[in-house]
Design a protein around this motif. Structure first.
Motif, mmCIF file in Angstrom:
data_model
loop_
_atom_site.group_PDB
_atom_site.id
_atom_site.type_symbol
_atom_site.label_atom_id
_atom_site.label_comp_id
_atom_site.label_asym_id
_atom_site.label_seq_id
_atom_site.Cartn_x
_atom_site.Cartn_y
_atom_site.Cartn_z
ATOM 1 N N THR A 5 17.996 -9.214 13.892
ATOM 2 C CA THR A 5 18.670 -9.849 12.752
ATOM 3 C C THR A 5 18.238 -9.136 11.474
ATOM 4 O OG1 THR A 5 16.878 -11.486 12.672
ATOM 5 C CG2 THR A 5 18.893 -12.096 13.869
ATOM 6 N N PRO A 6 18.721 -7.910 11.257
ATOM 7 C CA PRO A 6 18.257 -7.116 10.105
ATOM 8 C C PRO A 6 18.532 -7.757 8.760
ATOM 9 C CG PRO A 6 20.183 -6.108 11.150
ATOM 10 C CD PRO A 6 19.726 -7.194 12.055
ATOM 11 N N GLU A 7 19.496 -8.674 8.706
ATOM 12 C CA GLU A 7 19.782 -9.330 7.428
ATOM 13 C C GLU A 7 18.619 -10.198 6.946
ATOM 14 O OE1 GLU A 7 21.244 -11.991 10.746
ATOM 15 O OE2 GLU A 7 21.387 -9.858 10.260
ATOM 16 N N ARG A 8 17.672 -10.476 7.817
ATOM 17 C CA ARG A 8 16.527 -11.299 7.439
ATOM 18 C C ARG A 8 15.361 -10.481 6.889
ATOM 19 N NH1 ARG A 8 14.985 -14.761 12.503
ATOM 20 N NH2 ARG A 8 13.438 -15.545 11.030
ATOM 21 N N ILE A 9 15.501 -9.170 6.865
ATOM 22 C CA ILE A 9 14.441 -8.301 6.356
ATOM 23 C C ILE A 9 14.558 -8.224 4.830
ATOM 24 C CG2 ILE A 9 13.466 -5.979 6.420
ATOM 25 C CD1 ILE A 9 13.183 -7.546 9.034
ATOM 26 N N PRO A 10 13.435 -8.319 4.110
ATOM 27 C CA PRO A 10 13.491 -8.255 2.643
ATOM 28 C C PRO A 10 14.141 -6.971 2.145
ATOM 29 C CG PRO A 10 11.331 -9.006 3.378
ATOM 30 C CD PRO A 10 12.071 -8.579 4.605
ATOM 31 N N ALA A 11 14.831 -7.065 1.037
ATOM 32 C CA ALA A 11 15.485 -5.899 0.441
ATOM 33 C C ALA A 11 14.449 -4.832 0.097
ATOM 34 C CB ALA A 11 16.232 -6.327 -0.823
ATOM 35 N N GLY A 12 14.874 -3.588 0.228
ATOM 36 C CA GLY A 12 14.011 -2.468 -0.110
ATOM 37 C C GLY A 12 13.225 -1.899 1.045
ATOM 38 N N ILE A 13 13.265 -2.571 2.196
ATOM 39 C CA ILE A 13 12.553 -2.085 3.384
ATOM 40 C C ILE A 13 13.555 -1.452 4.335
ATOM 41 C CG2 ILE A 13 11.246 -2.782 5.430
ATOM 42 C CD1 ILE A 13 9.926 -4.933 3.763
ATOM 43 N N GLN A 14 13.231 -0.261 4.810
ATOM 44 C CA GLN A 14 14.091 0.409 5.787
ATOM 45 C C GLN A 14 14.154 -0.443 7.052
ATOM 46 O OE1 GLN A 14 13.953 4.420 8.532
ATOM 47 N NE2 GLN A 14 13.183 4.606 6.436
ATOM 48 N N VAL A 15 15.354 -0.678 7.539
ATOM 49 C CA VAL A 15 15.512 -1.582 8.675
ATOM 50 C C VAL A 15 16.440 -0.958 9.706
ATOM 51 C CG1 VAL A 15 17.412 -2.811 7.539
ATOM 52 C CG2 VAL A 15 16.135 -3.936 9.379
ATOM 53 N N VAL A 16 16.149 -1.225 10.967
ATOM 54 C CA VAL A 16 17.002 -0.775 12.057
ATOM 55 C C VAL A 16 17.228 -1.960 12.994
ATOM 56 C CG1 VAL A 16 15.012 0.019 13.415
ATOM 57 C CG2 VAL A 16 17.281 0.908 13.924
ATOM 58 N N GLN A 17 18.463 -2.112 13.440
ATOM 59 C CA GLN A 17 18.772 -3.180 14.386
ATOM 60 C C GLN A 17 18.370 -2.708 15.770
ATOM 61 O OE1 GLN A 17 22.700 -4.772 14.113
ATOM 62 N NE2 GLN A 17 22.264 -6.485 15.461
ATOM 63 N N GLY A 18 17.387 -3.375 16.332
ATOM 64 C CA GLY A 18 16.872 -2.960 17.632
ATOM 65 C C GLY A 18 16.787 -4.120 18.590
ATOM 66 N N ASP A 19 16.985 -3.819 19.862
ATOM 67 C CA ASP A 19 16.939 -4.835 20.905
ATOM 68 C C ASP A 19 16.244 -4.216 22.108
ATOM 69 O OD1 ASP A 19 17.509 -6.591 23.067
ATOM 70 O OD2 ASP A 19 19.265 -7.349 22.028
ATOM 71 N N ARG A 25 0.825 -1.218 0.000
ATOM 72 C CA ARG A 25 0.000 0.000 0.000
ATOM 73 C C ARG A 25 0.854 1.261 0.000
ATOM 74 N NH1 ARG A 25 -5.106 -1.684 3.888
ATOM 75 N NH2 ARG A 25 -5.619 0.518 3.617
ATOM 76 N N ASP A 26 2.152 1.089 -0.282
ATOM 77 C CA ASP A 26 3.093 2.213 -0.389
ATOM 78 C C ASP A 26 3.159 3.048 0.892
ATOM 79 O OD1 ASP A 26 3.830 1.610 -3.043
ATOM 80 O OD2 ASP A 26 2.050 2.643 -3.808
ATOM 81 N N VAL A 27 3.035 2.386 2.029
ATOM 82 C CA VAL A 27 3.139 3.065 3.317
ATOM 83 C C VAL A 27 4.596 3.058 3.760
ATOM 84 C CG1 VAL A 27 2.445 3.007 5.745
ATOM 85 C CG2 VAL A 27 0.805 2.362 3.957
ATOM 86 N N PRO A 28 5.163 4.193 4.135
ATOM 87 C CA PRO A 28 6.536 4.201 4.655
ATOM 88 C C PRO A 28 6.622 3.331 5.912
ATOM 89 C CG PRO A 28 5.801 6.431 4.151
ATOM 90 C CD PRO A 28 4.589 5.548 4.073
ATOM 91 N N VAL A 29 7.551 2.399 5.914
ATOM 92 C CA VAL A 29 7.629 1.446 7.013
ATOM 93 C C VAL A 29 9.086 1.212 7.378
ATOM 94 C CG1 VAL A 29 7.604 -0.529 5.436
ATOM 95 C CG2 VAL A 29 6.866 -0.836 7.790
ATOM 96 N N ARG A 30 9.312 1.008 8.658
ATOM 97 C CA ARG A 30 10.644 0.692 9.177
ATOM 98 C C ARG A 30 10.545 -0.596 9.985
ATOM 99 N NH1 ARG A 30 12.722 5.288 12.797
ATOM 100 N NH2 ARG A 30 12.977 6.272 10.756
ATOM 101 N N ALA A 31 11.404 -1.530 9.686
ATOM 102 C CA ALA A 31 11.400 -2.822 10.363
ATOM 103 C C ALA A 31 12.448 -2.837 11.465
ATOM 104 C CB ALA A 31 11.681 -3.940 9.361
ATOM 105 N N MET A 32 12.061 -3.264 12.661
ATOM 106 C CA MET A 32 13.012 -3.414 13.758
ATOM 107 C C MET A 32 13.267 -4.894 13.986
ATOM 108 S SD MET A 32 12.839 -2.069 17.717
ATOM 109 C CE MET A 32 12.436 -3.552 18.664
ATOM 110 N N SER A 33 14.538 -5.249 14.015
ATOM 111 C CA SER A 33 14.892 -6.650 14.213
ATOM 112 C C SER A 33 16.289 -6.749 14.793
ATOM 113 C CB SER A 33 14.827 -7.400 12.872
ATOM 114 O OG SER A 33 15.281 -8.729 13.027
#
Length: 278
Positions: free
Chosen positions: A32-46, A22-30
Protein backbone atom coordinates in the motif's frame (compact mmCIF):
# COMPACT_ATOMS: atom_id res chain seq x y z
CA UNK A 1 20.43 2.69 -0.41
CA UNK A 2 18.52 0.72 2.22
CA UNK A 3 15.35 -1.20 1.43
CA UNK A 4 12.84 -1.23 4.28
CA UNK A 5 10.24 -3.98 3.99
CA UNK A 6 7.15 -3.82 6.17
CA UNK A 7 7.48 -0.07 5.80
CA UNK A 8 4.00 0.72 7.14
CA UNK A 9 4.36 -1.57 10.16
CA UNK A 10 5.14 -0.79 13.77
CA UNK A 11 8.92 -0.97 13.35
CA UNK A 12 9.09 -0.01 9.69
CA UNK A 13 7.46 3.39 10.15
CA UNK A 14 9.90 4.36 12.88
CA UNK A 15 12.86 2.99 10.95
CA UNK A 16 11.97 5.12 7.92
CA UNK A 17 11.84 8.21 10.10
CA UNK A 18 15.16 7.48 11.82
CA UNK A 19 16.95 6.82 8.53
CA UNK A 20 15.58 9.90 6.79
CA UNK A 21 16.54 12.04 9.82
CA UNK A 22 20.12 10.86 9.24
CA UNK A 23 19.88 11.63 5.50
CA UNK A 24 20.31 7.97 4.57
CA UNK A 25 18.96 7.04 1.11
CA UNK A 26 16.02 4.75 1.80
CA UNK A 27 13.41 2.91 -0.23
CA UNK A 28 10.16 1.74 1.31
CA UNK A 29 8.50 -1.47 0.13
CA UNK A 30 4.79 -1.79 0.71
CA UNK A 31 1.68 -3.30 -0.84
CA UNK A 32 0.00 0.00 0.00
CA UNK A 33 2.51 2.64 -1.17
CA UNK A 34 -0.03 5.42 -0.66
CA UNK A 35 0.52 5.02 3.08
CA UNK A 36 4.21 5.93 2.87
CA UNK A 37 5.05 9.52 3.93
CA UNK A 38 5.71 11.98 1.11
CA UNK A 39 9.32 12.44 0.11
CA UNK A 40 10.36 8.81 0.64
CA UNK A 41 11.18 6.65 -2.36
CA UNK A 42 8.59 3.89 -2.46
CA UNK A 43 8.09 0.70 -4.44
CA UNK A 44 4.99 -1.47 -4.48
CA UNK A 45 6.19 -4.90 -3.49
CA UNK A 46 4.53 -8.18 -2.66
CA UNK A 47 6.30 -11.28 -1.36
CA UNK A 48 4.05 -13.37 -3.60
CA UNK A 49 5.26 -11.49 -6.70
CA UNK A 50 8.95 -12.20 -7.53
CA UNK A 51 9.07 -9.48 -10.19
CA UNK A 52 7.98 -6.85 -7.69
CA UNK A 53 10.66 -8.06 -5.28
CA UNK A 54 13.34 -7.77 -7.96
CA UNK A 55 12.31 -4.17 -8.58
CA UNK A 56 12.35 -3.50 -4.86
CA UNK A 57 15.92 -4.74 -4.34
CA UNK A 58 17.36 -3.28 -7.54
CA UNK A 59 20.34 -1.13 -6.61
CA UNK A 60 20.05 -1.46 -2.83
CA UNK A 61 23.00 -2.03 -0.53
CA UNK A 62 21.14 -3.37 2.50
CA UNK A 63 17.75 -4.89 3.30
CA UNK A 64 15.69 -4.64 6.47
CA UNK A 65 13.58 -7.78 6.47
CA UNK A 66 10.32 -8.10 8.39
CA UNK A 67 6.87 -9.50 7.71
CA UNK A 68 3.67 -9.97 9.68
CA UNK A 69 3.61 -12.84 12.21
CA UNK A 70 2.44 -16.13 10.77
CA UNK A 71 3.28 -19.27 8.86
CA UNK A 72 4.08 -17.33 5.66
CA UNK A 73 7.27 -15.86 7.14
CA UNK A 74 9.65 -18.62 5.94
CA UNK A 75 8.32 -18.41 2.38
CA UNK A 76 8.51 -14.62 2.37
CA UNK A 77 12.02 -14.51 3.86
CA UNK A 78 13.35 -16.96 1.30
CA UNK A 79 11.54 -15.25 -1.58
CA UNK A 80 13.33 -11.99 -0.87
CA UNK A 81 16.67 -13.66 -0.23
CA UNK A 82 16.40 -15.40 -3.61
CA UNK A 83 16.36 -12.04 -5.39
CA UNK A 84 18.53 -10.01 -2.98
CA UNK A 85 21.11 -9.43 -5.70
CA UNK A 86 23.88 -7.02 -4.72
CA UNK A 87 22.48 -6.23 -1.29
CA UNK A 88 25.51 -6.84 0.90
CA UNK A 89 23.79 -6.57 4.26
CA UNK A 90 20.66 -8.11 5.77
CA UNK A 91 18.97 -7.23 9.04
CA UNK A 92 16.09 -9.52 9.99
CA UNK A 93 13.44 -9.18 12.66
CA UNK A 94 12.96 -12.58 14.27
CA UNK A 95 11.46 -13.42 17.68
CA UNK A 96 12.73 -14.13 21.18
CA UNK A 97 13.60 -17.73 22.04
CA UNK A 98 13.67 -18.79 18.39
CA UNK A 99 14.85 -22.39 18.38
CA UNK A 100 14.07 -22.98 22.06
CA UNK A 101 11.73 -25.60 23.47
CA UNK A 102 8.22 -24.26 24.00
CA UNK A 103 8.48 -21.79 21.14
CA UNK A 104 7.95 -24.14 18.21
CA UNK A 105 5.53 -21.85 16.38
CA UNK A 106 7.79 -18.80 16.19
CA UNK A 107 10.79 -21.05 15.61
CA UNK A 108 9.07 -22.59 12.60
CA UNK A 109 8.35 -19.09 11.31
CA UNK A 110 11.85 -17.69 11.72
CA UNK A 111 14.49 -20.44 11.72
CA UNK A 112 14.47 -21.07 7.94
CA UNK A 113 15.12 -17.40 7.22
CA UNK A 114 17.67 -17.09 10.00
CA UNK A 115 19.58 -20.11 8.71
CA UNK A 116 19.52 -18.92 5.10
CA UNK A 117 20.82 -15.52 6.14
CA UNK A 118 23.62 -17.01 8.23
CA UNK A 119 24.59 -19.32 5.36
CA UNK A 120 24.85 -16.39 2.94
CA UNK A 121 28.06 -14.51 2.16
CA UNK A 122 26.51 -11.20 3.21
CA UNK A 123 26.85 -9.20 6.40
CA UNK A 124 23.91 -9.92 8.65
CA UNK A 125 22.32 -9.12 11.99
CA UNK A 126 19.35 -10.93 13.49
CA UNK A 127 17.13 -9.15 16.01
CA UNK A 128 14.98 -11.22 18.34
CA UNK A 129 12.67 -8.86 20.24
CA UNK A 130 10.63 -9.73 23.28
CA UNK A 131 6.97 -8.76 23.67
CA UNK A 132 6.26 -5.36 22.10
CA UNK A 133 4.96 -2.58 24.34
CA UNK A 134 2.62 -1.71 21.48
CA UNK A 135 0.84 -5.06 21.84
CA UNK A 136 -1.11 -3.36 24.61
CA UNK A 137 -3.02 -1.43 21.94
CA UNK A 138 -5.01 -4.64 21.42
CA UNK A 139 -6.68 -3.86 24.76
CA UNK A 140 -8.13 -0.54 23.61
CA UNK A 141 -11.66 -1.96 22.99
CA UNK A 142 -11.80 -3.42 26.50
CA UNK A 143 -10.39 -0.25 28.08
CA UNK A 144 -12.92 1.96 26.29
CA UNK A 145 -15.78 -0.40 27.15
CA UNK A 146 -14.76 -0.70 30.81
CA UNK A 147 -14.21 -4.43 30.43
CA UNK A 148 -11.46 -6.64 31.85
CA UNK A 149 -8.30 -7.04 29.79
CA UNK A 150 -7.78 -10.68 28.75
CA UNK A 151 -4.42 -12.31 29.36
CA UNK A 152 -3.24 -15.56 27.84
CA UNK A 153 -0.04 -15.49 29.90
CA UNK A 154 -1.46 -15.72 33.43
CA UNK A 155 1.06 -14.13 35.77
CA UNK A 156 3.90 -14.79 33.34
CA UNK A 157 6.03 -11.78 32.60
CA UNK A 158 8.31 -10.67 29.78
CA UNK A 159 10.99 -8.08 29.17
CA UNK A 160 8.55 -5.85 27.30
CA UNK A 161 10.40 -3.76 24.70
CA UNK A 162 9.56 -0.43 23.07
CA UNK A 163 9.38 -0.91 19.27
CA UNK A 164 11.22 2.39 18.87
CA UNK A 165 14.25 0.79 20.51
CA UNK A 166 14.04 -2.13 18.08
CA UNK A 167 14.07 0.33 15.17
CA UNK A 168 16.99 2.24 16.69
CA UNK A 169 19.02 -0.96 17.02
CA UNK A 170 18.15 -1.84 13.41
CA UNK A 171 19.53 1.54 12.28
CA UNK A 172 22.88 0.83 13.91
CA UNK A 173 23.00 -2.65 12.39
CA UNK A 174 22.18 -1.28 8.94
CA UNK A 175 24.63 1.64 8.98
CA UNK A 176 27.70 0.09 10.58
CA UNK A 177 29.64 -3.17 10.45
CA UNK A 178 29.92 -3.31 14.23
CA UNK A 179 27.05 -5.78 14.52
CA UNK A 180 27.93 -8.19 11.73
CA UNK A 181 27.05 -11.82 12.44
CA UNK A 182 25.34 -10.93 15.71
CA UNK A 183 22.06 -12.20 17.12
CA UNK A 184 20.56 -9.75 19.60
CA UNK A 185 17.70 -10.48 21.96
CA UNK A 186 16.03 -7.12 22.52
CA UNK A 187 14.14 -6.51 25.75
CA UNK A 188 13.26 -3.66 28.04
CA UNK A 189 14.93 -3.33 31.42
CA UNK A 190 12.12 -4.78 33.53
CA UNK A 191 9.92 -7.86 33.54
CA UNK A 192 6.22 -7.06 33.27
CA UNK A 193 3.11 -9.21 33.28
CA UNK A 194 -0.12 -8.17 31.58
CA UNK A 195 -1.39 -7.14 35.01
CA UNK A 196 1.71 -4.96 35.53
CA UNK A 197 1.18 -3.24 32.19
CA UNK A 198 -2.52 -2.75 32.93
CA UNK A 199 -1.62 -1.15 36.26
CA UNK A 200 0.70 1.32 34.53
CA UNK A 201 -1.95 2.13 31.95
CA UNK A 202 -4.64 2.51 34.60
CA UNK A 203 -2.51 5.00 36.52
CA UNK A 204 -1.80 6.94 33.34
CA UNK A 205 -5.46 7.01 32.25
CA UNK A 206 -6.94 7.53 35.69
CA UNK A 207 -8.89 4.29 35.48
CA UNK A 208 -9.00 1.06 37.43
CA UNK A 209 -8.20 -1.61 34.85
CA UNK A 210 -8.94 -5.23 35.60
CA UNK A 211 -7.31 -8.29 34.05
CA UNK A 212 -8.99 -11.63 33.42
CA UNK A 213 -7.08 -14.86 32.82
CA UNK A 214 -8.06 -16.88 29.74
CA UNK A 215 -7.44 -20.60 30.38
CA UNK A 216 -5.66 -22.60 27.69
CA UNK A 217 -8.68 -24.69 26.75
CA UNK A 218 -10.80 -21.58 26.28
CA UNK A 219 -8.01 -19.95 24.33
CA UNK A 220 -7.68 -22.96 22.03
CA UNK A 221 -11.45 -23.15 21.47
CA UNK A 222 -11.47 -19.52 20.43
CA UNK A 223 -8.68 -20.10 17.93
CA UNK A 224 -10.48 -23.05 16.39
CA UNK A 225 -13.70 -21.02 16.18
CA UNK A 226 -11.79 -18.39 14.21
CA UNK A 227 -10.72 -21.00 11.66
CA UNK A 228 -7.27 -21.96 12.91
CA UNK A 229 -6.42 -25.61 12.35
CA UNK A 230 -5.69 -27.98 15.23
CA UNK A 231 -1.91 -28.10 14.81
CA UNK A 232 -1.55 -24.34 14.57
CA UNK A 233 -3.77 -23.86 17.62
CA UNK A 234 -1.71 -26.37 19.59
CA UNK A 235 1.52 -24.55 18.72
CA UNK A 236 0.05 -21.18 19.63
CA UNK A 237 -1.18 -22.45 22.98
CA UNK A 238 2.22 -24.00 23.61
CA UNK A 239 3.85 -20.59 23.15
CA UNK A 240 1.40 -18.86 25.49
CA UNK A 241 1.91 -21.59 28.07
CA UNK A 242 5.69 -21.15 27.85
CA UNK A 243 5.34 -17.46 28.68
CA UNK A 244 2.84 -18.31 31.42
CA UNK A 245 5.43 -20.61 32.98
CA UNK A 246 8.09 -17.89 33.03
CA UNK A 247 10.12 -18.72 29.92
CA UNK A 248 10.00 -15.09 28.75
CA UNK A 249 10.71 -13.57 32.18
CA UNK A 250 14.20 -12.29 31.42
CA UNK A 251 15.95 -9.14 30.30
CA UNK A 252 19.16 -8.63 28.34
CA UNK A 253 21.56 -5.71 27.95
CA UNK A 254 21.62 -5.92 24.15
CA UNK A 255 19.72 -2.64 23.61
CA UNK A 256 22.14 -0.85 25.94
CA UNK A 257 25.17 -2.43 24.27
CA UNK A 258 24.10 -1.27 20.83
CA UNK A 259 22.60 2.13 21.66
CA UNK A 260 24.75 3.14 24.61
CA UNK A 261 21.69 3.93 26.73
CA UNK A 262 19.08 2.10 28.75
CA UNK A 263 15.97 0.82 26.97
CA UNK A 264 12.85 2.94 27.19
CA UNK A 265 10.36 1.78 29.80
CA UNK A 266 6.81 0.64 29.21
CA UNK A 267 5.68 3.73 31.12
CA UNK A 268 7.55 5.94 28.65
CA UNK A 269 5.96 4.18 25.70
CA UNK A 270 2.49 4.42 27.23
CA UNK A 271 2.89 8.11 28.05
CA UNK A 272 4.02 8.87 24.50
CA UNK A 273 1.01 7.01 23.05
CA UNK A 274 -1.60 7.93 25.63
CA UNK A 275 -3.95 9.41 23.05
CA UNK A 276 -4.30 6.03 21.31
CA UNK A 277 -6.02 4.65 24.40
CA UNK A 278 -8.74 7.29 24.28
Amino acid sequence: MILVTGATGTIGRTLLRLLTERDVPVRAMSRTPERIPAGIQVVQGDYEDPDSLRKAVDGVDAVFLVSAPGATIPRYDLALLDVAGDAGKLVKISAMKTGDFGFRATSAWHLPGEQAIQDSDREWTILRPSVFASNSLAWVPQIKAGEAIPTYYGDGGAGVVDPRDIAAVAVEALLTSDHNKQIYTLTGSEILSVADQAAHLGKLLGKSLQVIDVPSDQMRAGMLAQGMDNDAADLAVEGYEAVRSGAAAFVTDDVTRVLGRAPRTFQQWAQDHKELFG
